[in-house]
Design an enzyme around this catalytic site. Sequence first.
Site, mmCIF file in Angstrom:
data_model
loop_
_atom_site.group_PDB
_atom_site.id
_atom_site.type_symbol
_atom_site.label_atom_id
_atom_site.label_comp_id
_atom_site.label_asym_id
_atom_site.label_seq_id
_atom_site.Cartn_x
_atom_site.Cartn_y
_atom_site.Cartn_z
ATOM 1 N N THR A 188 47.815 34.153 43.831
ATOM 2 C CA THR A 188 49.174 33.713 44.120
ATOM 3 C C THR A 188 50.070 33.954 42.910
ATOM 4 O O THR A 188 49.698 33.620 41.785
ATOM 5 C CB THR A 188 49.158 32.220 44.494
ATOM 6 O OG1 THR A 188 48.297 32.072 45.622
ATOM 7 C CG2 THR A 188 50.547 31.701 44.833
ATOM 8 N N SER B 137 53.978 41.941 27.613
ATOM 9 C CA SER B 137 53.706 40.506 27.682
ATOM 10 C C SER B 137 54.981 39.716 27.396
ATOM 11 O O SER B 137 55.643 39.942 26.375
ATOM 12 C CB SER B 137 52.638 40.177 26.630
ATOM 13 O OG SER B 137 52.390 38.802 26.615
ATOM 14 N N ALA B 138 55.320 38.787 28.305
ATOM 15 C CA ALA B 138 56.624 38.117 28.240
ATOM 16 C C ALA B 138 56.842 37.257 27.000
ATOM 17 O O ALA B 138 57.953 37.180 26.480
ATOM 18 C CB ALA B 138 56.807 37.259 29.496
ATOM 19 N N HIS B 139 55.768 36.600 26.504
ATOM 20 C CA HIS B 139 56.011 35.639 25.413
ATOM 21 C C HIS B 139 56.353 36.312 24.089
ATOM 22 O O HIS B 139 56.732 35.647 23.133
ATOM 23 C CB HIS B 139 54.835 34.666 25.254
ATOM 24 C CG HIS B 139 53.592 35.249 24.671
ATOM 25 N ND1 HIS B 139 53.190 34.970 23.383
ATOM 26 C CD2 HIS B 139 52.661 36.080 25.173
ATOM 27 C CE1 HIS B 139 52.045 35.614 23.138
ATOM 28 N NE2 HIS B 139 51.709 36.288 24.217
ATOM 29 N N GLN C 194 54.006 44.632 21.747
ATOM 30 C CA GLN C 194 54.932 44.268 20.663
ATOM 31 C C GLN C 194 56.270 44.987 20.796
ATOM 32 O O GLN C 194 57.278 44.521 20.274
ATOM 33 C CB GLN C 194 54.320 44.590 19.292
ATOM 34 C CG GLN C 194 53.167 43.697 18.898
ATOM 35 C CD GLN C 194 53.582 42.248 18.654
ATOM 36 O OE1 GLN C 194 54.736 41.933 18.398
ATOM 37 N NE2 GLN C 194 52.629 41.349 18.753
ATOM 38 N N CYS D 33 39.658 34.067 5.297
ATOM 39 C CA CYS D 33 38.491 33.740 4.468
ATOM 40 C C CYS D 33 37.418 33.125 5.345
ATOM 41 O O CYS D 33 37.717 32.277 6.181
ATOM 42 C CB CYS D 33 38.865 32.700 3.431
ATOM 43 S SG CYS D 33 39.954 33.361 2.204
ATOM 44 N N ASN E 218 50.980 45.541 15.959
ATOM 45 C CA ASN E 218 51.308 44.116 15.814
ATOM 46 C C ASN E 218 51.201 43.604 14.383
ATOM 47 O O ASN E 218 51.781 42.583 14.054
ATOM 48 C CB ASN E 218 50.435 43.270 16.737
ATOM 49 C CG ASN E 218 48.973 43.640 16.658
ATOM 50 O OD1 ASN E 218 48.599 44.780 16.929
ATOM 51 N ND2 ASN E 218 48.150 42.700 16.275
ATOM 52 N N GLY F 219 49.498 40.316 28.262
ATOM 53 C CA GLY F 219 49.171 41.612 27.680
ATOM 54 C C GLY F 219 47.678 41.894 27.712
ATOM 55 O O GLY F 219 47.251 43.021 27.969
ATOM 56 N N THR F 220 46.877 40.872 27.462
ATOM 57 C CA THR F 220 45.424 41.066 27.427
ATOM 58 C C THR F 220 44.920 41.574 28.781
ATOM 59 O O THR F 220 44.140 42.529 28.845
ATOM 60 C CB THR F 220 44.723 39.741 27.056
ATOM 61 O OG1 THR F 220 45.202 39.345 25.766
ATOM 62 C CG2 THR F 220 43.216 39.884 27.014
HETATM 63 N N1 PLP Z 1 48.467 43.804 22.449
HETATM 64 C C1 PLP Z 1 49.164 43.567 21.327
HETATM 65 C C2 PLP Z 1 49.633 44.721 20.493
HETATM 66 C C3 PLP Z 1 49.450 42.257 20.938
HETATM 67 O O1 PLP Z 1 50.128 42.033 19.813
HETATM 68 C C4 PLP Z 1 48.984 41.192 21.750
HETATM 69 C C5 PLP Z 1 49.215 39.790 21.347
HETATM 70 O O2 PLP Z 1 49.397 39.489 20.194
HETATM 71 C C6 PLP Z 1 48.276 41.490 22.926
HETATM 72 C C7 PLP Z 1 48.034 42.804 23.236
HETATM 73 C C8 PLP Z 1 47.791 40.392 23.839
HETATM 74 O O3 PLP Z 1 48.865 39.885 24.575
HETATM 75 P P1 PLP Z 1 48.782 38.433 25.295
HETATM 76 O O4 PLP Z 1 48.931 37.423 24.230
HETATM 77 O O5 PLP Z 1 49.936 38.423 26.257
HETATM 78 O O6 PLP Z 1 47.499 38.376 26.021
#
Ligand code: PLP
Length: 376
Positions: free
Chosen positions: A238, A200-202, A180, A325, A152, A72-73
């Site tokens: 790749t 994002s797959a995970h 999400q 904290c 999220n 996702g990032t």
């Molecule tokens: N965007 C949102 C809303 C997320 O919740 C997250 C991960 O928590 C990401 C992006 C980033 O995804 P990734 O962990 O696949 O890089």
Amino acid sequence: MQTVIYADHAATSCLSPTAYQAMLPYLTTQYANPSTLYTLARDPQKALLKARETIASCIGAEPNEIYFTSGGTEADNWALLGTAFRHLPKTGRIITSTIEHHAILHTCDFLQRIGFTVEKLPVDKYGICHPASLAQALQQDALLVSIMLANNEIGTIEPIAELATIAHQHGVFFHTDAVQATGHLPIDVQALGVDMLSASAHKFNGPKGIGFLYLRHGVPLEPLLHGGAQETNMRAGTENVANIVGMSVALAEHMKNLAQETTYLQQLTTNLLQHLQAYKLDFIVNGARSKLPGSLSLSFNGIDGEMLLHRLDLMGIAVATGSACNSQDTIISHVLTAIDVPADYAHGTIRITLGMDNTLEQMQVLANAINKIITK
Ligand code: PLP
């Protein structure tokens, strides 16, 4: 102590056994590089094609509008940077919201450092970004609007179709971070009207380190990674065939079972809230009514959320918090700050995100544990 209740599915989820089985050949015998020309590469090549088709069909896209990324990032970075870099040496304006994930917000910070302008739209107390504030912001030119599909931390679902329509009325492209939401809500890129979408797959029981960017035909985007001709020259490197296959299988599995999963997760959250209310604890539920299934952000009055997290951890329960904290202070997350949770409550926030491996019995155990810690 071993974790007995995992309630942090928004952080990550376990790999689906079906996805795992589908991945195995590409981790063992079918290791050929899909870009090579010999027979050994046929199976991985076919697997890539099939995965792209499956993912596209899950979100109403065409297969060649799906670009595999490392997660996702990367997809979020690519949507923003790829749009901005297209305009260099000119700069421009990007519009986003105050409650985006840091994959968007920190990318915006970087763009600001190199001369772009960023406007962050406010949200209301439920975390909703209102179409009227976007229309107002679009009185001035912009290159891109990026608003997340579901948050999220608080699970709020944004009115993406309306927001995208407004962006298009002003001739501006629209990206949504659906990390999400994907696998957990019905997603149709045509109905949403978005130009780009990150996933994002995970987050949907696929493997970690793989995701995708949906890029509508004809939407201009500069590649970020340069090298080989993979992903039609848009994303060099790749392909991680095993992860791509695992992602497509996990997504298809979720989409097939979406209605049942939604009902079940809503039953779990309702049940958990009933237990907590029965203990007469003083807490508020953050976010809008229309939320990601299984997602609950709870703020307990006069409690330290991080303490609650650690005490629950000692009891074998994994949740997330909305505040952290440091040595002097408690820092409230940017999302809780944006929705204006009263300070006494905001400090005591935990995020519970449930999955299909959670049970009704666990909701009683979880509520009981929270009650014990808070009343002690
Ligand atoms: N965007 C949102 C809303 C997320 O919740 C997250 C991960 O928590 C990401 C992006 C980033 O995804 P990734 O962990 O696949 O890089």
